[in-house]
Design an enzyme around this catalytic site. Structure first.
Site, PDB file in Angstrom:
ATOM      1  N   HIS A   1       0.817  -1.203   0.000  1.00 19.00           N
ATOM      2  CA  HIS A   1       0.000   0.000   0.000  1.00 19.00           C
ATOM      3  C   HIS A   1       0.851   1.252   0.000  1.00 19.00           C
ATOM      4  O   HIS A   1       0.559   2.204  -0.707  1.00 19.00           O
ATOM      5  CB  HIS A   1      -1.025   0.071   1.132  1.00 19.00           C
TER       6      HIS A   1
ATOM      7  N   TYR B   1       1.842   5.487  -2.396  1.00 20.47           N
ATOM      8  CA  TYR B   1       2.268   6.854  -2.048  1.00 20.47           C
ATOM      9  C   TYR B   1       3.626   7.176  -2.650  1.00 20.47           C
ATOM     10  O   TYR B   1       3.944   8.336  -2.904  1.00 20.47           O
ATOM     11  CB  TYR B   1       2.224   7.033  -0.533  1.00 20.47           C
TER      12      TYR B   1
ATOM     13  N   HIS C   1      -7.843   3.102 -11.270  1.00 20.58           N
ATOM     14  CA  HIS C   1      -7.667   3.807 -12.550  1.00 20.58           C
ATOM     15  C   HIS C   1      -7.982   5.294 -12.414  1.00 20.58           C
ATOM     16  O   HIS C   1      -7.814   6.063 -13.348  1.00 20.58           O
ATOM     17  CB  HIS C   1      -8.517   3.136 -13.642  1.00 20.58           C
TER      18      HIS C   1
ATOM     19  N   ARG D   1     -12.764  -8.862 -10.249  1.00 22.63           N
ATOM     20  CA  ARG D   1     -11.654  -8.231 -10.952  1.00 22.63           C
ATOM     21  C   ARG D   1     -10.767  -9.350 -11.481  1.00 22.63           C
ATOM     22  O   ARG D   1     -11.009 -10.523 -11.202  1.00 22.63           O
ATOM     23  CB  ARG D   1     -10.869  -7.322 -10.020  1.00 22.63           C
ATOM     24  N   ARG D   2      -9.742  -9.020 -12.262  1.00 25.76           N
ATOM     25  CA  ARG D   2      -8.781 -10.026 -12.733  1.00 25.76           C
ATOM     26  C   ARG D   2      -9.475 -11.227 -13.354  1.00 25.76           C
ATOM     27  O   ARG D   2      -9.066 -12.364 -13.148  1.00 25.76           O
ATOM     28  CB  ARG D   2      -7.924 -10.524 -11.555  1.00 25.76           C
TER      29      ARG D   2
HETATM   30 FE1  HAS Z   1      -5.930   2.645  -2.897  1.00 28.43          FE
HETATM   31  C1  HAS Z   1      -6.427  -0.788  -3.306  1.00 28.43           C
HETATM   32  C2  HAS Z   1      -7.547   2.503   0.137  1.00 28.43           C
HETATM   33  C3  HAS Z   1      -5.227   5.972  -2.338  1.00 28.43           C
HETATM   34  C4  HAS Z   1      -3.891   2.648  -5.665  1.00 28.43           C
HETATM   35  N1  HAS Z   1      -5.312   1.240  -4.219  1.00 28.43           N
HETATM   36  C5  HAS Z   1      -5.641  -0.115  -4.222  1.00 28.43           C
HETATM   37  C6  HAS Z   1      -5.019  -0.773  -5.367  1.00 28.43           C
HETATM   38  C7  HAS Z   1      -4.260   0.192  -5.998  1.00 28.43           C
HETATM   39  C8  HAS Z   1      -4.469   1.442  -5.283  1.00 28.43           C
HETATM   40  C9  HAS Z   1      -3.357  -0.014  -7.217  1.00 28.43           C
HETATM   41  O1  HAS Z   1      -8.318   0.408   2.189  1.00 28.43           O
HETATM   42  C10 HAS Z   1      -5.189  -2.239  -5.770  1.00 28.43           C
HETATM   43  C11 HAS Z   1      -4.099  -3.089  -5.196  1.00 28.43           C
HETATM   44  C12 HAS Z   1      -4.361  -4.514  -5.730  1.00 28.43           C
HETATM   45  O2  HAS Z   1      -4.056  -4.740  -6.916  1.00 28.43           O
HETATM   46  O3  HAS Z   1      -4.940  -5.315  -5.008  1.00 28.43           O
HETATM   47  N2  HAS Z   1      -6.355   3.982  -1.440  1.00 28.43           N
HETATM   48  C13 HAS Z   1      -7.060   3.742  -0.280  1.00 28.43           C
HETATM   49  C14 HAS Z   1      -7.185   4.963   0.489  1.00 28.43           C
HETATM   50  C15 HAS Z   1      -6.523   5.944  -0.203  1.00 28.43           C
HETATM   51  C16 HAS Z   1      -5.996   5.326  -1.397  1.00 28.43           C
HETATM   52  C17 HAS Z   1      -7.920   5.143   1.798  1.00 28.43           C
HETATM   53  N3  HAS Z   1      -4.823   4.019  -3.832  1.00 28.43           N
HETATM   54  C18 HAS Z   1      -4.634   5.326  -3.426  1.00 28.43           C
HETATM   55  C19 HAS Z   1      -3.692   5.993  -4.300  1.00 28.43           C
HETATM   56  C20 HAS Z   1      -3.317   5.057  -5.226  1.00 28.43           C
HETATM   57  C21 HAS Z   1      -4.027   3.830  -4.924  1.00 28.43           C
HETATM   58  C22 HAS Z   1      -3.243   7.437  -4.149  1.00 28.43           C
HETATM   59  C23 HAS Z   1      -2.379   5.151  -6.351  1.00 28.43           C
HETATM   60  C24 HAS Z   1      -1.650   6.224  -6.634  1.00 28.43           C
HETATM   61  N4  HAS Z   1      -6.802   1.182  -1.824  1.00 28.43           N
HETATM   62  C25 HAS Z   1      -7.352   1.303  -0.560  1.00 28.43           C
HETATM   63  C26 HAS Z   1      -7.748  -0.012  -0.053  1.00 28.43           C
HETATM   64  C27 HAS Z   1      -7.425  -0.931  -1.032  1.00 28.43           C
HETATM   65  C28 HAS Z   1      -6.852  -0.173  -2.119  1.00 28.43           C
HETATM   66  C29 HAS Z   1      -8.350  -0.345   1.264  1.00 28.43           C
HETATM   67  C30 HAS Z   1      -7.622  -2.457  -0.976  1.00 28.43           C
HETATM   68  C31 HAS Z   1      -8.951  -2.793  -1.591  1.00 28.43           C
HETATM   69  C32 HAS Z   1      -9.111  -4.316  -1.650  1.00 28.43           C
HETATM   70  O4  HAS Z   1      -9.982  -4.802  -0.952  1.00 28.43           O
HETATM   71  O5  HAS Z   1      -8.330  -4.966  -2.370  1.00 28.43           O
HETATM   72  C33 HAS Z   1      -6.358   7.384   0.250  1.00 28.43           C
HETATM   73  O6  HAS Z   1      -5.001   7.731   0.273  1.00 28.43           O
HETATM   74  C34 HAS Z   1      -7.161   8.318  -0.626  1.00 28.43           C
HETATM   75  C35 HAS Z   1      -7.109   9.736  -0.099  1.00 28.43           C
HETATM   76  C36 HAS Z   1      -7.547  10.704  -1.155  1.00 28.43           C
HETATM   77  C37 HAS Z   1      -8.511  11.649  -0.974  1.00 28.43           C
HETATM   78  C38 HAS Z   1      -8.882  12.536  -2.138  1.00 28.43           C
HETATM   79  C39 HAS Z   1      -8.402  13.960  -1.962  1.00 28.43           C
HETATM   80  C40 HAS Z   1      -8.763  14.739  -3.175  1.00 28.43           C
HETATM   81  C41 HAS Z   1      -7.859  15.507  -3.889  1.00 28.43           C
HETATM   82  C42 HAS Z   1      -8.343  16.190  -5.139  1.00 28.43           C
HETATM   83  C43 HAS Z   1      -8.975  17.553  -4.842  1.00 28.43           C
HETATM   84  C44 HAS Z   1      -9.416  18.199  -6.134  1.00 28.43           C
HETATM   85  C45 HAS Z   1      -9.216  19.528  -6.421  1.00 28.43           C
HETATM   86  C46 HAS Z   1      -9.632  19.998  -7.783  1.00 28.43           C
HETATM   87  C47 HAS Z   1      -8.603  20.489  -5.485  1.00 28.43           C
HETATM   88  C48 HAS Z   1      -9.187  11.853   0.314  1.00 28.43           C
HETATM   89  C49 HAS Z   1      -6.449  15.711  -3.467  1.00 28.43           C
HETATM   90  C50 HAS Z   1     -10.775  20.968  -7.770  1.00 28.43           C
HETATM   91  C51 HAS Z   1     -11.376  21.016  -9.149  1.00 28.43           C
HETATM   92  C52 HAS Z   1     -11.605  22.169  -9.830  1.00 28.43           C
HETATM   93  C53 HAS Z   1     -12.202  22.084 -11.182  1.00 28.43           C
HETATM   94  C54 HAS Z   1     -11.379  23.507  -9.224  1.00 28.43           C
END
Ligand code: HAS
Length: 577
Positions: A224, A228, A382, A443-444
C-alpha cells in the site's frame, strides 16, 4: 527556493532523458494491452489472446509496465531533475550510471520472463503463484537501481547544501522527494525479504514449501505504501508548480510540508487493509490498520484544501468575482509557454476526487467486504494511479523532454486535448466498473470469456453486460487521449532544437511561508514512523508465521502461457500451536 533554469548537457542530460523515454516506449505496450483487456472483458474481443499474449499474461504486463516500471523510472528521473534544479549541485554521474544500468537491465530481464510466458503472476506477484527466477532477479535489480541515487547522490548533496546554506529552509520539492525515497527504502525491505528468502528459492527449487501468509503480509507491508511512492511526485508538482501555472501562489508552504511528513508517518502501517478477508490474521489488528488508513487519507485532505485554496488565489489574481468565480478563471485551455501543463494537473485532480472517495470506501472494514476483489477496486486505481499519477507523470515527461532537448512542445492542441480525453474516458470507465463491482463482477477475470455468455457459463450475469460495454467505451476514449499525447511527444522528441537544453521548473512562491517548528526537525518524525511500523506489524507478522499456510510449490512451473496447478495438492496447514 530556486527558479532559474540550469543549462544541461552530457551524461546527466542523457540519463534523465532516457529515464523518461524508455518507460514511455514500454507504456505504449502497457496502454494498448489495457485496451485489449477492456474489450475482452466486455466480450467485444472474443479471442483468449492477442499477438500470442493471453489475457492473464497481458494483465501482468499491463500492471507491471504501467504501475511499476513507468512509475519507478519516472520517480527517479523527476527526482534527479528536482535535486539538480533546486540544490544547484551537479549529480554524481558514476552513481547515476550504476542506477541506470541496474534499472534498465532489471527491466529487460523481467520483460523477457513476462513476454515468454514465464511470469504470468500479475503485478501483485505474491505467492502461491510462482514465476521464473529471472522475473524476481529483474525486479530486484530495478528496485536496487532506483534507490541508489537517494543514498549515494541526493543525501550527500543535500548535506553539502545544508552546510553551505545553514540558515536556509530546505526547498519544498527537495523535502518531498527525500521523504518519498525514505518511504521507498523502508518498504523495499519487507518486499526484498519475501522475494529473496521465499519467492526466488521456491522458483529455483531450492526450497519445496514456504509460508504463503508471511509472504502476503510482507507483500502488503510494501504494497500500500507503494501507492504513495507513486503519489508523492504528483503532490510535489501540485504544491510547487500548479499554483504558478494557474497564475497564483501556493497557499501554505507549512501545510504542504506537514502533508509530506504525515505520509511518511502513516503510509506503511496500513497494509492489512488489503487483507481484511485474510484468514489467520486477527480482526483487531485489521481494525487498527483500518484506523491508520483513515489517518493516511488526512494528508490528501490537506492537499485537497491547500491546492483548492491555491487555485482560488490564482483565480482571484486572474480577476475572478463571487464565491466560485475563481473556478472559471483558471487556464484550462492555454497554449502560452508552459501553461498547457495545467490541463494535466486539473484533469488528474478531478479523477482523484473519484479515487479518493472510492479509497475511503475500500478502507472501511465492513464496506470492503462488499467491494474486495471486485471490479470496484479496478475503478479505484484507474482514478488514482491511472488518474492523477499517470496524467501528472505524462505531462511532466513531455515538459522535461522539451526542456532537455531545447525545443517547443509540438502539436500543443493535441497535448492539451489528451488529458481531458483521458479524464472523460476514465470517469466513464470508473463509474461502469464501480457499478459492475457492486453487482459482484470479479476483478482479474476475463468476463467476456467467463461470465458474459449464457451459453458458456452458469455464472452468467446479464446485468454486467451493459456496464462492461460502457466501461469499454470509456477505455477507448482514454486510449484516444493517449494517442493524441503520443503524437505530441514524438513530435517534440524529434523537433529541431531552438535553444540551449536546460532543466527548469515553474516553481511557485507561497502566500504563507513562515516555517513552523512542527515541520522543520525531521528526526522525531522518522522515530515516530519506525515506532508505528513496529507497533503495527510485530503481532501480525507473528500471527502470519505461526498460523500461515505452508504451501508446497515445487519450484517454477509456468509452462507456455499459463501457470500449471501444483502436481500434487499438498496444502499442509500448520495448526496454531
Ligand atoms: Fe488505494 C487498493 C484505500 C489511495 C492505488 N489502491 C488499491 C489498489 C491500488 C491502489 C493499485 O483500504 C489495488 C491493489 C491490488 O491490486 O490489489 N487507497 C485507499 C485509500 C486511499 C488510497 C484510503 N490508492 C490510493 C492511491 C493510489 C491507490 C493514491 C495510487 C496512486 N486502496 C485502498 C484499499 C485498497 C486499495 C483499502 C484495498 C482494496 C481491496 O480490498 O483490495 C487514500 O489515500 C485516498 C485519499 C484521497 C482523498 C482525495 C483527496 C482529493 C484531492 C483532489 C482535490 C481536487 C481539487 C480539484 C482540489 C481523500 C487531493 C478541484 C477542481 C476544480 C475544477 C477547481
Amino acid at each position: 527556493m530556486q527558479t532559474q533554469a540550469i543549462p544541461l548537457k552530457g551524461a546527466t542530460r542523457f540519463i534523465i532523458l532516457s529515464e523518461l523515454i524508455i518507460p514511455f516506449i514500454l507504456l505504449i505496450l502497457g496502454v494498448l494491452l489495457g485496451l485489449y483487456q477492456v474489450l475482452a472483458r466486455a466480450g467485444i474481443i472474443k479471442s483468449p489472446d492477442i499477438l500470442g499474449i493471453n489475457y492473464y499474461q497481458g494483465l501482468t504486463l499491463h500492471g507491471v509496465i504501467n504501475a511499476v516500471v513507468f512509475t519507478t523510472f519516472f520517480a527517479v528521473a523527476f527526482g534527479n531533475a528536482i535535486m539538480l534544479h533546486q540544490l544547484r549541485r551537479p549529480l554524481k554521474e558514476g552513481v547515476q550510471w550504476a542506477s541506470w544500468v541496474l534499472m534498465v537491465g532489471g527491466t529487460l530481464m523481467a520483460a523477457w520472463a513476462m513476454l515468454t510466458g514465464r511470469a504470468t503472476v500479475l503485478y501483485t506477484f505474491y505467492l502461491p503463484m510462482v514465476a521464473h527466477w529471472t522475473f524476481y532477479v529483474g525486479a530486484t535489480l530495478l528496485l536496487i537501481g532506483s534507490i541508489l541515487p537517494y543514498f549515494l547522490d541526493w543525501i550527500p548533496n543535500t548535506l553539502a547544501w545544508r552546510r553551505e546554506n545553514p540558515n536556509a529552509k530546505l526547498p519544498l520539492a527537495v523535502l518531498g522527494n527525500l521523504i518519498n525515497f525514505t518511504l521507498w527504502f523502508l518498504i523495499i525491505l519487507p518486499l526484498a525479504t519475501t522475494v529473496l528468502f521465499q519467492m526466488l528459492p521456491l522458483s529455483l527449487g531450492l526450497i519445496q514449501e514456504t509460508n504463503v501468509l508471511v509472504s502476503r503480509t510482507l507483500f502488503w507491508f510494501f504494497g500500500h505504501a507503494l501507492v504513495y511512492f507513486w503519489l508523492l511526485p504528483s503532490y510535489i508538482m501540485l504544491y510547487t508548480m500548479l499554483p504558478k501555472l494557474a497564475g497564483g501562489k501556493l497557499y501554505s508552504d507549512p501545510a504542504a510540508r506537514l502533508a509530506f511528513l504525515l505520509f511518511l508517518l502513516f503510509s506503511i502501517p496500513v497494509g492489512l487493509h488489503h487483507q481484511y478477508t485474510e484468514g489467520g490474521l486477527s480482526s483487531g489488528w485489521k481494525l487498527w490498520h483500518a484506523f491508520l488508513t483513515f489517518m493516511v487519507a488526512l494528508p490528501s485532505f490537506i492537499t485537497a484544501f491547500t491546492v483548492a485554496a491555491s487555485l482560488e488565489h490564482a483565480g482571484r489574481n486572474n480577476g475572478a468575482q463571487g464565491l466560485f468565480g475563481w473556478m472559471s478563471k483558471l487556464p484550462y485551455w492555454n497554449k502560452e509557454g508552459d501553461r498547457w501543463l495545467f490541463a494535466y494537473f486539473i484533469s488528474g485532480l478531478i479523477l482523484f476526487l473519484f479515487g479518493g472517495i472510492t479509497g475511503i470506501v475500500n478502507a472501511s472494514y465492513n464496506m470492503n467486504l462488499v467491494v474486495h476483489n471486485t471490479a470496484w477496486i479496478v475503478g479505484h486505481f484507474h482514478t488514482t494511479v491511472g488518474g492523477l499519477v499517470t496524467l501528472s507523470f505524462l505531462g511532466m515527461t513531455l515538459f522535461l523532454i522539451a526542456k532537455l532537448r531545447g525545443v517547443e512542445v509540438k502539436a500543443k492542441g493535441l497535448a492539451l486535448a489528451a488529458p481531458y480525453l483521458w479524464m472523460i474516458g476514465f470517469v466513464i470507465f470508473e463509474i461502469a466498473l464501480s457499478i459492475t463491482g457492486l453487482q459482484g463482477a470479479p476483478r482479474r477475470s476475463n468476463l467476456g470469456i467467463s461470465y458474459l455468455d449464457p451459453s458458456q457459463s452458469h455464472l452468467y450475469r446479464g446485468d454486467w453486460l451493459f456496464w462492461s460495454h460502457i466501461g469499454a467505451f470509456g477505455g477507448m476514449i482514454a486510449v484516444i487521449g493517449f494517442l493524441a499525447f503520443t503524437i505530441s511527444l514524438v513530435g517534440t522528441l524529434f523537433a529541431k532544437p531552438v535553444r540551449q537544453p536546460e532543466v527548469d521548473f515553474p516553481i511557485a512562491e507561497a502566500v504563507h511561508e513562515q516555517p513552523t517548528p512542527l515541520v522543520v526537525n525531521l528526526r522525531p518524525w522518522v522515530t515516530a514512523t519506525l515506532l508505528l511500523i513496529v507497533i503495527s506489524y510485530t503481532y501480525p507478522l507473528y500471527e502470519s508465521m505461526t498460523r500461515g499456510v505452508l504451501a508446497n510449490a515445487p519450484g517454477y512451473r509456468s509452462e507456455g502461457n499459463s501457470l500449471q496447478p501444483p502436481q500434487q495438492p499438498s496444502e499442509q496447514t500448520s495448526l496454531p500451536k
